[in-house]
Design an enzyme around this catalytic site. Structure first.
Site, PDB file in Angstrom:
ATOM      1  N   GLY A  18       0.821  -1.209   0.000  1.00 44.12           N
ATOM      2  CA  GLY A  18       0.000   0.000   0.000  1.00 44.12           C
ATOM      3  C   GLY A  18       0.849   1.250   0.000  1.00 44.12           C
ATOM      4  N   ARG A  28      13.462   9.947  -2.999  1.00 45.63           N
ATOM      5  CA  ARG A  28      14.332  11.101  -3.265  1.00 45.63           C
ATOM      6  C   ARG A  28      15.636  10.994  -2.483  1.00 45.63           C
ATOM      7  NH1 ARG A  28      14.525  15.966  -0.264  1.00 45.63           N
ATOM      8  NH2 ARG A  28      15.076  17.862  -1.449  1.00 45.63           N
ATOM      9  N   VAL A  31      17.911   8.221  -3.943  1.00 45.61           N
ATOM     10  CA  VAL A  31      18.522   8.614  -5.217  1.00 45.61           C
ATOM     11  C   VAL A  31      19.615   9.655  -5.009  1.00 45.61           C
ATOM     12  CG1 VAL A  31      18.101   9.743  -7.442  1.00 45.61           C
ATOM     13  CG2 VAL A  31      16.466   8.040  -6.567  1.00 45.61           C
ATOM     14  N   ARG A  79       0.875  -5.439  -6.545  1.00 50.68           N
ATOM     15  CA  ARG A  79       1.079  -6.746  -5.921  1.00 50.68           C
ATOM     16  C   ARG A  79       1.332  -7.776  -7.010  1.00 50.68           C
ATOM     17  NH1 ARG A  79      -0.158  -5.720  -0.702  1.00 50.68           N
ATOM     18  NH2 ARG A  79      -1.697  -4.089  -0.299  1.00 50.68           N
ATOM     19  N   ASP A 110       5.401  -5.102   5.944  1.00 51.87           N
ATOM     20  CA  ASP A 110       5.959  -6.403   6.312  1.00 51.87           C
ATOM     21  C   ASP A 110       5.910  -7.406   5.166  1.00 51.87           C
ATOM     22  OD1 ASP A 110       3.209  -6.565   6.385  1.00 51.87           O
ATOM     23  OD2 ASP A 110       3.094  -7.505   8.356  1.00 51.87           O
ATOM     24  N   THR A 133       4.256   2.545   5.678  1.00 53.74           N
ATOM     25  CA  THR A 133       2.874   2.112   5.811  1.00 53.74           C
ATOM     26  C   THR A 133       2.163   3.025   6.795  1.00 53.74           C
ATOM     27  OG1 THR A 133       1.397   0.367   6.647  1.00 53.74           O
ATOM     28  CG2 THR A 133       3.632   0.383   7.496  1.00 53.74           C
ATOM     29  N   ASP A 135      -0.185   2.214   8.669  1.00 50.85           N
ATOM     30  CA  ASP A 135      -0.685   1.449   9.815  1.00 50.85           C
ATOM     31  C   ASP A 135       0.243   1.488  11.029  1.00 50.85           C
ATOM     32  OD1 ASP A 135      -2.866   0.767   8.302  1.00 50.85           O
ATOM     33  OD2 ASP A 135      -2.065  -1.176   7.690  1.00 50.85           O
ATOM     34  N   ASP A 137       2.443  -0.545  11.988  1.00 49.06           N
ATOM     35  CA  ASP A 137       2.397  -1.850  12.657  1.00 49.06           C
ATOM     36  C   ASP A 137       3.621  -2.723  12.379  1.00 49.06           C
ATOM     37  OD1 ASP A 137       1.856  -2.237   9.984  1.00 49.06           O
ATOM     38  OD2 ASP A 137       0.164  -3.608  10.308  1.00 49.06           O
ATOM     39  N   MET A 177      -8.747   3.642   8.862  1.00 50.32           N
ATOM     40  CA  MET A 177      -8.060   2.473   8.305  1.00 50.32           C
ATOM     41  C   MET A 177      -7.194   1.811   9.377  1.00 50.32           C
ATOM     42  SD  MET A 177      -7.134   3.730   4.428  1.00 50.32           S
ATOM     43  CE  MET A 177      -7.003   2.072   3.763  1.00 50.32           C
ATOM     44  N   ARG A 179      -6.948  -2.094   9.321  1.00 52.85           N
ATOM     45  CA  ARG A 179      -7.105  -3.540   9.185  1.00 52.85           C
ATOM     46  C   ARG A 179      -6.875  -4.237  10.514  1.00 52.85           C
ATOM     47  NH1 ARG A 179      -3.617  -6.577   4.659  1.00 52.85           N
ATOM     48  NH2 ARG A 179      -2.054  -5.953   6.181  1.00 52.85           N
ATOM     49  N   GLY A 193     -10.421  13.213  21.176  1.00 50.85           N
ATOM     50  CA  GLY A 193     -11.343  13.203  22.305  1.00 50.85           C
ATOM     51  C   GLY A 193     -12.513  12.265  22.136  1.00 50.85           C
ATOM     52  N   ALA A 194     -12.305  11.131  21.461  1.00 50.11           N
ATOM     53  CA  ALA A 194     -13.389  10.173  21.228  1.00 50.11           C
ATOM     54  C   ALA A 194     -13.870   9.556  22.539  1.00 50.11           C
ATOM     55  CB  ALA A 194     -12.926   9.068  20.285  1.00 50.11           C
ATOM     56  N   LYS A 221     -24.023  15.531  28.526  1.00 48.63           N
ATOM     57  CA  LYS A 221     -23.345  15.492  27.230  1.00 48.63           C
ATOM     58  C   LYS A 221     -24.379  15.197  26.141  1.00 48.63           C
ATOM     59  CE  LYS A 221     -18.670  14.237  25.938  1.00 48.63           C
ATOM     60  NZ  LYS A 221     -17.509  13.390  26.284  1.00 48.63           N
ATOM     61  N   HIS A 259      -9.796   5.624   1.941  1.00 51.17           N
ATOM     62  CA  HIS A 259      -8.464   5.776   1.365  1.00 51.17           C
ATOM     63  C   HIS A 259      -7.947   7.203   1.340  1.00 51.17           C
ATOM     64  CE1 HIS A 259      -9.065   1.620   0.177  1.00 51.17           C
ATOM     65  NE2 HIS A 259      -7.783   1.574  -0.149  1.00 51.17           N
TER      66      HIS A 259
END
Length: 329
Positions: A18, A28, A31, A79, A110, A133, A135, A137, A177, A179, A193-194, A221, A259
């Site tokens: 991804g 950059r 190179v 891929r 990975d 990535t 993620d 992770d 996102m 996964r 603040g969720a 609230k 995305h």
């Protein structure tokens, strides 16, 4: 960590898996640092698929002009199921040797690193990985290229959604996102603040979320935002909204960010991280090191064996989820 004795004159750089904001900054750096060290640098387009299709072209200094601020990857990514087979990797190695490529810099996640590790193990093609990535992770690195940008992109959207939630006294479930990884969800949830955060590693349930929302309502609230990682496929937020409605009768609006978190101009933090990692990858190859990933430990760059990266998973910090719960009370 492996070492090789061959003197390198020509290196290849490619992006795989991804896309992530900051990949162009890493390209950059590879190179321009490579050329500064008297190396020839070739770009392999569309990752491992490009190796198999012999889509390999020289890169010059001016090819890197005005790409540091761009999202995505100028080398493209794809891929390849063919590369997953030993005969596919043998064909890729033959094409690399025919092009005079002595070593590789692999920018990806990975899965990409497993491919680079296999090329070294089976074909003795030296490679150094750079973690790209959103993620975050990847085992062995505190930070990955693209994560900071993705978090800030999601946070900007959540701040806007909170305005609407407050205006209409509504409950929103925002899906980010990630996964199998909860890093984006936990960081965005804490920073935004969720009221509740659903991640693969957390222990939050629909029942707990409903109880927290009801408790918040009893204290005056009028609106709440829940954050969820997407899970194996996008759309988990709709399942949560349906479950909450059945448990409590409350209607929850759903927003799937999708995305857009992978696109956009990279933040300063991602540009700097990518530049440092790309330069360090070239330096490692020049010193004869391969089959490693350039990672971070705090602000320090470290070298991590690719086989360890492939074998282990990096889990979300549970303490962030606990802190987010306390602060959202």
């Amino acid at each position: 960590m492996a070492q090789f004795q061959k003197q390198i004159r020509r290196i290849g750089v490619f992006t795989s898996g991804g896309d992530a904001p900051g990949m162009n900054a890493a390209i950059r750096a590879v190179v321009r640092v490579g050329i500064a060290q008297k190396l020839e640098v070739y770009g392999i387009h569309a990752g491992y698929l490009g190796m198999l299709e012999n889509n390999i072209q020289p890169l010059q200094l001016r090819d890197m002009a005005n790409i540091i601020q761009r999202g995505g990857t100028v080398l493209k990514t794809a891929r390849s199921t063919e590369f997953m087979k030993p005969e596919g990797r043998e064909k890729a190695a033959q094409n690399l040797r025919a092009a005079g490529i002595d070593a590789l810099v692999c920018i990806g996640g990975d899965g990409s690193f497993r491919g680079a590790h296999a090329l070294w193990e089976e074909q003795q093609i030296p490679a150094v990985g750079v973690p790209g990535t959103i993620d975050n992770d990847i085992f062995g690195s505190d930070k990955t290229i693209g994560f900071d940008t993705a978090v800030n992109t999601a946070l900007d959207a959540i701040d806007r959604i909170r305005d609407t939630a407050a205006s209409h006294d509504r409950l929103f479930i925002v899906e980010v996102m990630g996964r199998n990884s909860g890093f984006i969800a936990s960081h965005v949830g804490l920073a935004g603040g969720a009221e509740e955060i659903f991640t693969p590693e957390g222990n939050t349930t629909v029942e707990k979320a409903v109880d927290r929302i009801k408790d918040a309502i009893s204290r005056g609230k009028t609106s709440s935002i829940l954050i969820t990682a997407e899970g194996q496929k996008p759309g988990r937020a709709y399942d949560l909204a349906d479950a909450i409605r059945k448990k409590s009768g409350m209607d929850a609006k759903v927003c799937i960010l999708g995305h857009q978190q992978r696109g956009g101009s990279p933040t300063a933090a991602d540009r700097i991280l990518a530049s440092r990692m790309g330069a360090a990858a070239v330096d490692a190859l020049l010193k004869g090191y391969c089959d490693i990933m350039i990672g971070t430990e705090g602000e320090r760059l470290v070298q991590v064996p690719l086989d360890l990266v492939a074998k282990h998973e990096r889990k979300t910090q549970i303490d962030l989820l606990s802190l987010a719960n306390i602060l959202a009370t």
